[in-house]
Design an enzyme around this catalytic site. Structure first.
Site, PDB file in Angstrom:
ATOM      1  N   THR A   1      88.125   5.432 -78.289  1.00 20.49           N
ATOM      2  CA  THR A   1      88.879   4.358 -78.921  1.00 20.49           C
ATOM      3  C   THR A   1      89.992   5.008 -79.718  1.00 20.49           C
ATOM      4  O   THR A   1      89.756   5.721 -80.689  1.00 20.49           O
ATOM      5  CB  THR A   1      87.989   3.503 -79.836  1.00 20.49           C
ATOM      6  OG1 THR A   1      86.959   2.909 -79.036  1.00 20.49           O
ATOM      7  CG2 THR A   1      88.795   2.404 -80.512  1.00 20.49           C
TER       8      THR A   1
ATOM      9  N   LYS B   1      90.353  -3.068 -76.804  1.00 22.15           N
ATOM     10  CA  LYS B   1      89.278  -2.541 -77.645  1.00 22.15           C
ATOM     11  C   LYS B   1      89.491  -2.919 -79.108  1.00 22.15           C
ATOM     12  O   LYS B   1      88.524  -3.165 -79.848  1.00 22.15           O
ATOM     13  CB  LYS B   1      89.192  -1.019 -77.497  1.00 22.15           C
ATOM     14  CG  LYS B   1      88.043  -0.372 -78.302  1.00 22.15           C
ATOM     15  CD  LYS B   1      86.666  -0.907 -77.905  1.00 22.15           C
ATOM     16  CE  LYS B   1      85.544  -0.366 -78.787  1.00 22.15           C
ATOM     17  NZ  LYS B   1      85.262   1.054 -78.583  1.00 22.15           N
TER      18      LYS B   1
ATOM     19  N   LYS C   1      87.712   4.347 -88.556  1.00 19.25           N
ATOM     20  CA  LYS C   1      88.889   4.811 -87.811  1.00 19.25           C
ATOM     21  C   LYS C   1      89.441   3.706 -86.926  1.00 19.25           C
ATOM     22  O   LYS C   1      90.642   3.431 -86.908  1.00 19.25           O
ATOM     23  CB  LYS C   1      88.515   6.039 -86.993  1.00 19.25           C
ATOM     24  CG  LYS C   1      89.598   6.549 -86.050  1.00 19.25           C
ATOM     25  CD  LYS C   1      89.416   6.054 -84.614  1.00 19.25           C
ATOM     26  CE  LYS C   1      88.140   6.575 -83.983  1.00 19.25           C
ATOM     27  NZ  LYS C   1      88.019   6.164 -82.556  1.00 19.25           N
TER      28      LYS C   1
END
Length: 292
Positions: free
Chosen positions: A102, A177, A245
Site C-alpha cells: 500500500t 486501496k 502510514k
C-alpha cells in the site's frame, strides 16, 4: 504479451506477516519463487519449502520473469524499484513488476513511467484481507496499470486472491486501496466502541456479536477482528504503524483533491495516540484499548 503461467520464475521482495504466506501460495501454485528480505532469517522457512534466496533486489531482478514487492512504506518501494541497486536498473526487458505494497498513487505512476523507459511492465496491486486472506489465498487485489499487463499477470493474482479487480491506469489500484482504508478506519472505531459499550452495559460481548454481525452493522472487521478483541488477542494481522502510514497517504491524496475526510482524521489521531503508548506493532484491533 505473454501470460505468466505455472513454472515461471517470480521474485518476491518482502517476507513479513503477509508476504510469507503469499510466497507459500505461489510455491503451491507451481511457480519457481526467488525471495529477498532485508532480514534473511525471515526467509529460512520459505527456502526450506523450495524458494531460492537472492542477496539483493538487483540480483533477484536479473533472474526472474516477474518481480512482486510487499514492503513497508513508500520510501521502501522507491528504494526497491528506483535506486541505483534496485529492480529497474537491473531487470531484463519484458520483466513484469508488481508492487503490492500500500503506497502512493503518485509513486505508482512514476514507477510505471520509469518501467516503460526500461521496456518493462508495471502494475500497482495493493491488497486487502490481512493475514488470514494472505494465508488462505483469498486476498482482494486492486490493480492499476495497462489492461494487457493485468491480463498477463492474472494467473499469478489467482494464486494469491479471489477478488481481483482491474481499476484503471497506473495509480488506480493505490487510489482504490485508499478507499478501502478510509472505510476501515471509521469502521474500526465503530467496532471498538460497540464492544466497549457492550462491556460497560454488562452484556456478554460474544453474544452481542452474534446479534449484530449478521445485520446492518455487519462488516469484515466486526466478524474477524471482533472475536480477537473479545479474546484479548491484539497481535498483528496488520500493523498499526502501517495503518497510520496508509491513513497519511489517503489524507494527503484527499487534500490534493480538495476533499475533507473527517472520520479518517479522527481515526488517525486515535491510532497515533495508541502508537505513542507503545502499540505501533500491535494489530489494528488494538484500538479497543483506547476505550478501556
Amino acid at each position: 504479451m505473454r501470460i505468466i503461467q505455472q513454472g515461471a520464475s517470480i521474485g518476491f521482495i518482502g517476507t513479513g506477516v503477509m508476504g510469507t504466506s503469499m510466497v507459500k501460495n505461489l510455491i503451491r501454485a507451481g511457480y519457481k519463487v526467488h525471495v529477498y528480505s532485508r532480514t534473511k532469517a525471515r526467509t529460512d522457512d520459505l527456502v526450506g519449502l523450495g524458494a531460492l534466496w537472492q542477496n539483493s533486489p538487483a540480483e533477484l531482478a536479473r533472474t526472474v520473469d516477474v518481480v512482486i514487492s510487499m514492503v513497508g512504506y513508500p520510501h521502501d518501494v522507491e528504494e526497491v524499484y528506483l535506486s541505483e541497486r534496485g529492480v529497474l536498473q537491473n531487470a531484463k526487458p519484458g520483466t513484469y513488476l508488481v508492487d503490492m505494497t500500500t503506497s502512493s498513487p503518485t509513486l505508482a505512476k512514476r514507477i510505471e513511467h520509469e518501467a516503460k523507459l526500461k521496456h518493462c511492465h508495471s502494475l500497482d496491486a495493493p491488497v486487502s484481507g490481512g493475514d488470514v486472506g494472505a494465508r488462505d489465498a483469498k486476498l482482494s487485489i486492486m490493480v492499476g496499470g495497462e489492461a494487457d499487463v493485468f491480463d498477463a499477470v492474472m494467473p499469478v493474482f489467482q494464486a494469491l486472491g479471489t477478488n481481483i479487480v482491474y481499476q484503471g491506469m497506473a495509480g488506480a489500484g493505490q487510489h482504490t486501496k485508499m478507499c478501502n482504508q478510509i472505510a476501515i478506519a471509521s469502521n474500526m472505531m465503530g467496532v471498538c466502541e460497540a464492544l466497549a459499550y457492550a462491556k460497560k452495559a454488562g452484556l456478554d460481548q460474544s453474544t452481542v456479536l452474534k446479534s449484530i454481525e449478521s445485520g446492518a452493522a455487519g462488516s469484515w472487521s466486526l466478524s474477524n477482528l471482533g472475536p480477537r478483541i473479545i479474546g484479548g488477542h491484539f497481535g498483528p494481522g496488520f500493523y498499526i504503524k502501517h495503518f497510520i502510514k496508509d491513513m497519511g497517504i489517503a489524507l494527503q491524496a484527499a487534500e490534493e483533491m480538495g476533499l475533507d475526510i473527517y472520520g479518517l482524521k479522527q481515526a488517525k489521531e486515535l491510532y497515533e495516540r495508541l502508537a505513542e503508548l507503545g502499540e505501533e506493532n500491535s494489530g489494528t484491533q488494538a484500538l479497543y484499548k483506547i476505550y478501556n
